[in-house]
Design an enzyme around this catalytic site. Sequence first.
Site, PDB file in Angstrom:
ATOM      1  N   GLN A  64      39.716  27.725  48.855  1.00 26.43           N
ATOM      2  CA  GLN A  64      38.933  28.289  47.753  1.00 26.43           C
ATOM      3  C   GLN A  64      37.875  27.322  47.256  1.00 26.43           C
ATOM      4  O   GLN A  64      36.803  27.733  46.810  1.00 26.43           O
ATOM      5  CB  GLN A  64      39.859  28.715  46.609  1.00 26.43           C
ATOM      6  CG  GLN A  64      40.804  29.847  46.978  1.00 26.43           C
ATOM      7  CD  GLN A  64      40.070  31.067  47.531  1.00 26.43           C
ATOM      8  OE1 GLN A  64      39.296  31.713  46.842  1.00 26.43           O
ATOM      9  NE2 GLN A  64      40.310  31.378  48.800  1.00 26.43           N
ATOM     10  N   HIS A  97      34.201  27.587  48.560  1.00 23.71           N
ATOM     11  CA  HIS A  97      33.276  28.632  48.110  1.00 23.71           C
ATOM     12  C   HIS A  97      32.103  28.059  47.326  1.00 23.71           C
ATOM     13  O   HIS A  97      30.960  28.489  47.489  1.00 23.71           O
ATOM     14  CB  HIS A  97      34.001  29.635  47.209  1.00 23.71           C
ATOM     15  CG  HIS A  97      34.733  30.707  47.943  1.00 23.71           C
ATOM     16  ND1 HIS A  97      34.102  31.743  48.571  1.00 23.71           N
ATOM     17  CD2 HIS A  97      36.063  30.902  48.145  1.00 23.71           C
ATOM     18  CE1 HIS A  97      35.010  32.541  49.137  1.00 23.71           C
ATOM     19  NE2 HIS A  97      36.198  32.048  48.886  1.00 23.71           N
ATOM     20  N   ASP A 133      41.636  37.708  50.903  1.00 19.83           N
ATOM     21  CA  ASP A 133      40.182  37.708  51.025  1.00 19.83           C
ATOM     22  C   ASP A 133      39.712  38.660  52.115  1.00 19.83           C
ATOM     23  O   ASP A 133      38.605  39.192  52.046  1.00 19.83           O
ATOM     24  CB  ASP A 133      39.677  36.297  51.341  1.00 19.83           C
ATOM     25  CG  ASP A 133      39.645  35.405  50.113  1.00 19.83           C
ATOM     26  OD1 ASP A 133      39.691  35.936  48.990  1.00 19.83           O
ATOM     27  OD2 ASP A 133      39.575  34.177  50.280  1.00 19.83           O
ATOM     28  N   GLU A 152      42.384  33.931  38.899  1.00 15.52           N
ATOM     29  CA  GLU A 152      41.888  34.983  39.778  1.00 15.52           C
ATOM     30  C   GLU A 152      42.893  35.205  40.907  1.00 15.52           C
ATOM     31  O   GLU A 152      43.295  36.318  41.188  1.00 15.52           O
ATOM     32  CB  GLU A 152      40.535  34.570  40.353  1.00 15.52           C
ATOM     33  CG  GLU A 152      39.967  35.563  41.350  1.00 15.52           C
ATOM     34  CD  GLU A 152      38.742  35.032  42.071  1.00 15.52           C
ATOM     35  OE1 GLU A 152      38.071  35.843  42.735  1.00 15.52           O
ATOM     36  OE2 GLU A 152      38.450  33.816  41.989  1.00 15.52           O
ATOM     37  N   HIS A 153      43.262  34.099  41.562  1.00 16.44           N
ATOM     38  CA  HIS A 153      44.263  34.126  42.630  1.00 16.44           C
ATOM     39  C   HIS A 153      45.446  33.263  42.204  1.00 16.44           C
ATOM     40  O   HIS A 153      45.267  32.090  41.874  1.00 16.44           O
ATOM     41  CB  HIS A 153      43.710  33.534  43.924  1.00 16.44           C
ATOM     42  CG  HIS A 153      42.418  34.129  44.389  1.00 16.44           C
ATOM     43  ND1 HIS A 153      41.190  33.519  44.165  1.00 16.44           N
ATOM     44  CD2 HIS A 153      42.152  35.275  45.060  1.00 16.44           C
ATOM     45  CE1 HIS A 153      40.233  34.261  44.693  1.00 16.44           C
ATOM     46  NE2 HIS A 153      40.776  35.335  45.238  1.00 16.44           N
ATOM     47  N   HIS A 162      36.338  69.446   7.984  1.00 18.66           N
ATOM     48  CA  HIS A 162      37.217  69.446   9.157  1.00 18.66           C
ATOM     49  C   HIS A 162      38.252  70.567   9.026  1.00 18.66           C
ATOM     50  O   HIS A 162      38.510  71.313   9.981  1.00 18.66           O
ATOM     51  CB  HIS A 162      37.951  68.095   9.288  1.00 18.66           C
ATOM     52  CG  HIS A 162      37.105  66.986   9.846  1.00 18.66           C
ATOM     53  ND1 HIS A 162      35.967  66.551   9.238  1.00 18.66           N
ATOM     54  CD2 HIS A 162      37.270  66.229  10.963  1.00 18.66           C
ATOM     55  CE1 HIS A 162      35.448  65.556   9.949  1.00 18.66           C
ATOM     56  NE2 HIS A 162      36.218  65.345  11.009  1.00 18.66           N
TER      57      HIS A 162
END
Length: 439
Positions: free
Chosen positions: A263, A266, A366, A332-333, A425
């Site tokens: 990761q 990236h 992924d 995230e992961h 109403h």
Amino acid sequence: MIQTIDLRGTRPAPADLLAAVPRALTSVTVASDVAAELIDDVRARGEIALLDQAERLDRVRPEFVRVPAAHVEEALAALDPAVRTAIEETIRRVRLASLAQVPPQVTTTIADGAEIVQRWRPVQRVGLYVPGGKAVYPSSVVMNVVPAQVAGVGSIALASPPQSHFGGRVHPTILAVAGLLGVDEIYAMGGAGAVGAFAYGVPGLGLDPVQLVTGPGNVYVAAAKRLVRGVTGIDSEAGPTDILVIADAAADPAFVAADLVSQAEHDELAAAVLVTDSAELAGAVEDLLEELAATTTHAERVTASLSGTQSAIVLVDDLDQAAAFSNAFGPEHLEIQTVDPDAVLSQIDNAGAIFLGPYAPVSLGDYAAGSNHVLPTGGQARFSSALGAYTFLRPQQVVRYSREGLAGVADHILALSSAEALPAHGDAVTARFAGDAAR
């Protein structure tokens, strides 16, 4: 290279855990001013702004912003057969998982002549963003397009940055995958400008505004999505990636280190975090990270990521504390590599996607697990979820009451409208029974 945060011997309160979470110094907020300028430029100058931004930021001025069909056909014809097979299998798996995310229509009978229908309707038009800066992500085409198609979205536009290596065209593999999926509205545009174009439209390109923008990107894409929210919907602010691994002494340090590096490659702002109750494992992983960072293909990028303020090895007393830290981080992961991963899983509330055991690395998700890799980053898993078919659906309640059904609650409506000082109403109800007294 990587910092150590030692929480052993402490029991931090939730607020203290949030304060201890490592984060990148460059945040979405910092990028907002730049993103706003790019969006405003697109709103004011349309296609010319997109071309100028591509020339400045992507180092190429594309011949076409809207991709001609011939470019897609050429890319599809030239697609490597092995890559095509892998993509087709990924499409099949993601489609299967996405089909399970479409809720059925449900009718609830409240009383005689009174029912509520819960139905789900897709948005009509979406803009899907596929990154193309430091790496190229044809897999993200699948992750964006397939759930939108499964949800029933009728109009799909896709954007990806123009590539200098391909003469200003969108990367051919991205074009080929879009072709495989039948997407024919594709734009060579990237970053915050692309998000702005989706949100506000570009009449000169025939690009109509969308109702929803989805897809991952860098911190400027995430900032742009935050800025256009309200004009259009967004999935989440999916910026630089992050991974958190909970591991105990039984974990293989080579697996853990490899997953952190996977990761980190990236982006320099990617976060890689190990949380463990084993000092021995922590030491072994730290040593391996040094080796891998020096020899991996993107060594400079990986080293920057692992050395950044957003990455850390966190030492805790036990796995209960590890789970608490993970929930504060909102990864995230999340990988759980422990003797009993299900026991840890039972304590996890906040995560985009969770990978259990030594043979479920994040890279599986992924590409080919069938799960979606468009996930909330930067702690937003604490309140957001992965992209799925449900992202493109809106729940609607359809109210169907007969005269008798309304009569059954008329007195309650009158009582509540009086209590709220909104007598009209109640009048709207009594008007429907005005002739009863004359009968």
